[in-house]
Design a protein around this motif. Sequence first.
Motif, short mmCIF file in Angstrom:
data_model
loop_
_atom_site.label_atom_id
_atom_site.label_comp_id
_atom_site.label_asym_id
_atom_site.label_seq_id
_atom_site.Cartn_x
_atom_site.Cartn_y
_atom_site.Cartn_z
N GLN A 219 -8.15 12.01 5.17
CA GLN A 219 -7.89 10.63 4.77
C GLN A 219 -7.02 9.90 5.79
O GLN A 219 -7.24 8.72 6.06
CB GLN A 219 -7.22 10.60 3.39
N ALA A 220 -6.04 10.59 6.36
CA ALA A 220 -5.14 9.95 7.32
C ALA A 220 -5.88 9.55 8.60
O ALA A 220 -5.65 8.48 9.16
CB ALA A 220 -3.97 10.89 7.66
N VAL A 221 -6.78 10.40 9.07
CA VAL A 221 -7.55 10.08 10.28
C VAL A 221 -8.41 8.84 10.06
O VAL A 221 -8.55 8.00 10.96
CB VAL A 221 -8.43 11.29 10.67
N PRO A 225 -6.96 5.62 1.52
CA PRO A 225 -6.00 6.04 0.49
C PRO A 225 -6.17 7.53 0.19
O PRO A 225 -7.26 8.09 0.30
CB PRO A 225 -6.37 5.17 -0.71
N PHE A 226 -5.06 8.15 -0.21
CA PHE A 226 -5.03 9.58 -0.48
C PHE A 226 -4.77 9.81 -1.96
O PHE A 226 -3.84 9.23 -2.53
CB PHE A 226 -3.92 10.25 0.35
N THR A 227 -5.61 10.64 -2.60
CA THR A 227 -5.42 11.02 -4.00
C THR A 227 -5.76 12.50 -4.13
O THR A 227 -6.81 12.95 -3.66
CB THR A 227 -6.34 10.20 -4.94
N THR A 246 -0.60 10.24 -4.99
CA THR A 246 -1.32 9.01 -4.63
C THR A 246 -0.56 8.34 -3.50
O THR A 246 0.66 8.17 -3.57
CB THR A 246 -1.42 8.05 -5.83
N ALA A 247 -1.28 7.97 -2.42
CA ALA A 247 -0.63 7.30 -1.28
C ALA A 247 -1.58 6.24 -0.72
O ALA A 247 -2.79 6.46 -0.63
CB ALA A 247 -0.27 8.31 -0.19
N GLY A 255 -5.46 -3.29 12.21
CA GLY A 255 -6.06 -2.07 12.70
C GLY A 255 -5.10 -0.94 12.97
O GLY A 255 -5.51 0.14 13.37
N LYS A 256 -3.78 -1.15 12.74
CA LYS A 256 -2.80 -0.11 13.01
C LYS A 256 -2.01 0.20 11.74
O LYS A 256 -1.48 -0.71 11.10
CB LYS A 256 -1.84 -0.54 14.12
N ILE A 257 -1.94 1.48 11.39
CA ILE A 257 -1.24 1.90 10.17
C ILE A 257 0.14 2.41 10.55
O ILE A 257 0.28 3.30 11.40
CB ILE A 257 -2.04 2.99 9.44
N ALA A 258 1.15 1.84 9.91
CA ALA A 258 2.53 2.24 10.20
C ALA A 258 2.92 3.49 9.43
O ALA A 258 3.61 4.37 9.97
CB ALA A 258 3.48 1.10 9.86
N ALA A 259 2.50 3.60 8.17
CA ALA A 259 2.90 4.73 7.34
C ALA A 259 2.05 4.74 6.07
O ALA A 259 1.22 3.86 5.85
CB ALA A 259 4.38 4.65 7.00
N TRP A 260 2.28 5.77 5.25
CA TRP A 260 1.66 5.86 3.92
C TRP A 260 2.77 5.87 2.88
O TRP A 260 3.74 6.65 3.02
CB TRP A 260 0.84 7.14 3.77
N THR A 261 2.68 5.03 1.89
CA THR A 261 3.65 5.03 0.81
C THR A 261 2.95 5.43 -0.48
O THR A 261 1.80 5.03 -0.72
CB THR A 261 4.31 3.66 0.65
N GLY A 262 3.62 6.23 -1.27
CA GLY A 262 2.96 6.72 -2.48
C GLY A 262 3.92 7.29 -3.49
O GLY A 262 5.15 7.18 -3.36
#
Length: 545
Positions: A219-221, A225-227, A246-247, A255-262
């Motif tokens: 999911q990160a690549v 979203p991550f579940t 859940t994140a 087009g650029k992801i800084a982080a995942w919050t969850g």
Amino acid sequence: MDLIVAHKRSMRLAELAGLSLAAQTTFATAVSEVARYAMEQGTKPVLILSVLASPKHHSLVAAVEDDQLVVANPLNQGLLYAQRLVEKLEITNAGSGSRITVYYSLPTSRKLNPTRFTDWRFQFTADQPVSAYEEIKHKNEQLKELALRLQDSEQHYKRVTDSLPLMIFTANQLGQLLYANAWVNEFTGATLQLLNQTKWSTVIHPDEQAGFWQHWTQQAVKGLPFTYECRLRQAGADMYQWHLFTAQPIKSDPGKIAAWTGFVVNIDAQKIVGQTLQANQELIQAKANLERYQKELEITVSELNRSNAELTQFAYIASHDLQEPLRKIQTFSDLLVLQYGKNLGAAGTELLSRMQASAGRMQALVKDLLAFSRLTTQTPFKHLNLDKLVAAVISDLEAITQQKQATIKVDLLGDIQGNEIQLRQLFQNLVSNALKYSRPNHPPVIQITATAIAVNDLPVTLVPIAPPYYISIAIEDNGIGFDQKYEDRIFRLFQRLHGRGQYEGTGMGLAICKKVVDNHQGFLQVRSEPGKGSVFTVYLPNFTK
């Protein structure tokens, strides 16, 4: 034109227009990029600031013009950046020079009128340009103010997330925690650094760790979203409970992801309810299958009972119908011997004797077949005293017992529930066999004993379906015995181990015994050795216990 002055004057106009500090900075940055380009490419650029107001649209306008300015195509990187910050960037040619104009939208809800423009113009002209030092100092103060606001915002966010009863986190693309609320530490018993080092190995169930991180990487690549559902163990607890991770990805630039919050929430109760509902559905299905099988079994049993009844009726009728011609054969043969015996001669008399013997054996066979067909489970059981029943059997066999000079010893047998006629036939056949198959010159010795046993004490080869107590009755003799390999064969219909010349009989006696025992939900076993006798053991359910 001074670049710092251009930035400051742009900031001031945006401030007078009521824009936020971030919007002020955006507008001033765009103007500064245009001014820088004009100063580098022109000779004497001039900055003109104004406001464009119409009933449907308001804009701040900044125009930079120079008689010697030539704008290259494609646009300079600075101009491209400025173009992204504002609503519109417009380039017009004027003689040998150019004019670059940027437009920054104002909310249409903001009321603009000549009086307000006059007030803005007065304040704008009253402010004198400051030195570069003062400008830098002012900027530093603004940055400090922004830093304090950011710190207050972070503290507020931390207080809010710490007060919630669930784990909240921010992670990078590798899944390493950048932030975690207090509940993460309280639940896992580990610091943020330790969780990153161990990759939650002490928290996530071993069976789900590989799947968790594989799914996170996928999911990160893709920036999705991550579940994931997995079992977690709380610090100090032995049990794992189901939780839901859940994140959501947070983008800083397009087009650029800084982080995942969850967040992580406990779903153990819902999981148990879901498993229970699934088990109930499976139970309902199993019950439906069982009911269907039971109906099929009832139909099969009904058909089997009907078939058995027809076979029993046929055997009874056949046996009964066969007895009449046999009686006539015996009667007529007796008359032949009586009236014409002298005229038959020795050979005729011998043939007639053989015919009478065959008819006698046939009649005995028919009687046994008729007795076997009458052995059913339909007759209700009653309370019986085995001592009296066996005593009656021995009394019936008194003549052959005396003839064989046999000794019959009977221990105390006790009471039982059963069919009197069938059980009497059982013991009569077993005792008769013990008397019949005796060794020459060895008077028969028959021992009948009984023992009450629990169901767990039955031989391991037997599968009980009756009550927890049984009575074991052993009939032991010192007769000729037989090879143990024939233990199954002797209980079949018409099976004999010896010729008729040695021992008379129809081969149905033990088959009848087996049928009687089966009707009483019991077991019949034998242990024998040639020349050493046999032991027939009857196991009957003891309902009187």
